[in-house]
Scaffold this active site. Structure first.
Site, PDB file in Angstrom:
ATOM      1  N   TYR A  65       0.797  -1.225   0.000  1.00 25.44           N
ATOM      2  CA  TYR A  65       0.000   0.000   0.000  1.00 25.44           C
ATOM      3  C   TYR A  65       0.832   1.280   0.000  1.00 25.44           C
ATOM      4  O   TYR A  65       0.278   2.363   0.109  1.00 25.44           O
ATOM      5  CB  TYR A  65      -0.890   0.056   1.248  1.00 25.44           C
ATOM      6  CG  TYR A  65      -1.789  -1.117   1.482  1.00 25.44           C
ATOM      7  CD1 TYR A  65      -2.640  -1.590   0.488  1.00 25.44           C
ATOM      8  CD2 TYR A  65      -1.819  -1.745   2.721  1.00 25.44           C
ATOM      9  CE1 TYR A  65      -3.486  -2.655   0.716  1.00 25.44           C
ATOM     10  CE2 TYR A  65      -2.663  -2.810   2.972  1.00 25.44           C
ATOM     11  CZ  TYR A  65      -3.497  -3.266   1.964  1.00 25.44           C
ATOM     12  OH  TYR A  65      -4.335  -4.322   2.207  1.00 25.44           O
TER      13      TYR A  65
ATOM     14  N   CYS B 193      14.332 -11.012  -1.025  1.00 20.99           N
ATOM     15  CA  CYS B 193      14.873 -10.749  -2.366  1.00 20.99           C
ATOM     16  C   CYS B 193      13.836 -10.075  -3.260  1.00 20.99           C
ATOM     17  O   CYS B 193      13.381 -10.631  -4.266  1.00 20.99           O
ATOM     18  CB  CYS B 193      15.359 -12.058  -2.981  1.00 20.99           C
ATOM     19  SG  CYS B 193      16.352 -11.831  -4.461  1.00 20.99           S
TER      20      CYS B 193
END
Length: 417
Positions: free
Chosen positions: A321, A346
């Site tokens: 968000y 990652c």
């Protein structure tokens, strides 16, 4: 009780209630979610006080944080629950919530989940489509019972919030819009195993302006009058949740009393109890995510990074968000630096803060990601083979483990080679 009250510096060390966070990290390791019981209790009391003059039922929205001890703490104070799946219903019941205080929501309930809810005796199931209404009628008929239901109305009110957490716009998947109501009412009058007891809405989350609730409530009340005129005995109105909390001190949340002042006169006129579904409001600022600095790094442009042992697998809100979370050094420092606080996952989106001024803590020291009680642990994952963290609850000077840290064995327990 505010986050600032329960999470505070004492002798330059950040504490939760009466317990130092560095002591908790030393005992339980990191990453670690630390939850204040007093904060949970204080937020519920604040909410109840705001709406005290209105007959109502408060049903905590379990999706915000489904830890059994969090649910149980609120249930001990008389709070019900709003659940969105069979798993959340199972959790609420295990935590001691009376089924008569549970409402079952969700746009995609499976037949076995509907059956589970009916067998448990929940207060009501929310209906979000005509097909779902027919499914509930069929399953209730097979069981020889009458299912109490709420129609979730989509009021077509678009609140000013992140597009991923707005739910009252007719473009979204939630609820039945006004065009579908006539057919819904016709079906309900023909059905023998479904009883309409409530009209419901939910327009989104982190809504700062009460006028969006006022507009949506006006739509709901108009439909309420229509339903009454058609002979339906509506016993409740449910206006959902979405009340805001403060994540960024520069953007303080609208006080809950402002919402109450606007909504109580409107809702009181209906003459039926109102159901509220606060989630984030009760739990967001009750927890922090404690993390240890693994490495500090400066690239060729001079940009600095704090690489910590928590990441988007523990708190995905910044990645999902672009949300703001304050990041505090557990031990205060006079000097600050501008840096990115990033995790070990990652993915480039694995960060808690970008170009943020934070205390110049050293490698091995602790950082606290604030306001981590809602949509954090509950949305955690094992991506990159990471283990879900432990969770503890603090009550004064007492500490209880409310979720043990996962092990590698648990990581593969359900897999078959």
């Amino acid at each position: 009780m505010s986050e600032r009250t329960v999470f505070h510096y004492q002798d330059n060390v950040l504490s939760c209630e009466d317990v130092r966070l560095d002591d908790l990290a030393g005992i339980y390791g990191t990453p670690l979610f630390v939850t204040s019981k007093r904060s949970l209790q204080g937020s519920l009391r604040e909410f109840e006080a705001a709406f005290a003059s209105l007959p109502h039922i408060t049903c905590y929205s379990v999706k915000a944080n489904f830890n059994l001890s969090v649910i149980g703490t609120l249930a001990e104070m008389g709070c019900g629950c709003d659940v969105n799946s069979g798993g959340e219903l199972f959790r609420a019941l295990k935590a001691g919530v009376s089924p008569e205080k549970i409402i079952f929501a969700g746009v995609g309930k499976k037949p076995e989940e509907i059956a589970f809810a009916l067998e448990a005796g929940v207060l009501m199931l929310k209906v979000e489509s005509l097909s779902e209404l027919e499914a509930i009628e069929r399953i209730a008929s097979e069981k020889g019972i009458t299912a109490p239901v709420a129609l979730r109305i989509n009021p077509n009110v678009t609140a000013e919030t992140h597009p991923y957490i707005t739910t009252g716009d007719s473009k979204e998947k939630f609820g039945i819009d006004e065009a579908g109501l006539e057919e819904a009412f016709t079906l309900l009058r023909l059905m023998k195993h479904v009883r309409l007891v409530c009209l419901d809405m939910h327009i989104g989350s982190q809504i700062f302006d009460p006028e969006y609730y006022v507009a949506a409530t006006a739509v709901l009340l108009d439909i309420f009058e229509t339903a009454r005129s058609l002979g339906f005995s509506i016993e409740y109105l449910d206006i959902g949740g979405g009340f805001p909390v403060t994540y960024d001190a520069r953007k303080p949340a609208t006080p809950i009393t402002y919402f109450a002042e606007k909504l109580i006169p409107l809702l009181a006129a209906a003459g039926v109890p109102v159901i509220f579904e606060p989630g984030r409001f009760l739990v967001a600022n009750a927890s922090v995510l404690l993390s240890r600095i693994l490495y500090k790094k400066t690239n060729h442009t001079g940009k600095q990074f704090f690489i910590v042992d928590a990441g988007m697998t523990e708190l995905i809100r910044p990645a999902l968000y672009q949300s703001h979370h304050e990041v505090l050094a557990v031990t205060r420092h006079e000097k600050t630096v501008v840096a990115d606080v990033v995790g070990p996952v990652c993915e480039s989106s694995d960060f808690f803060a970008r170009q943020r001024a934070i205390d110049d803590a050293a490698e091995g020291e602790l950082l606290a990601v604030m306001s981590s009680g809602a949509y954090a642990a509950v949305m955690s994952s094992n991506y990159n083979g990471r283990l879900r963290p432990a969770e503890v609850m603090v009550d004064g000077n007492e500490v209880t483990v409310i979720r043990r840290r996962e092990t590698y064995e648990q990581l593969i327990a359900n897999e078959v080679l």
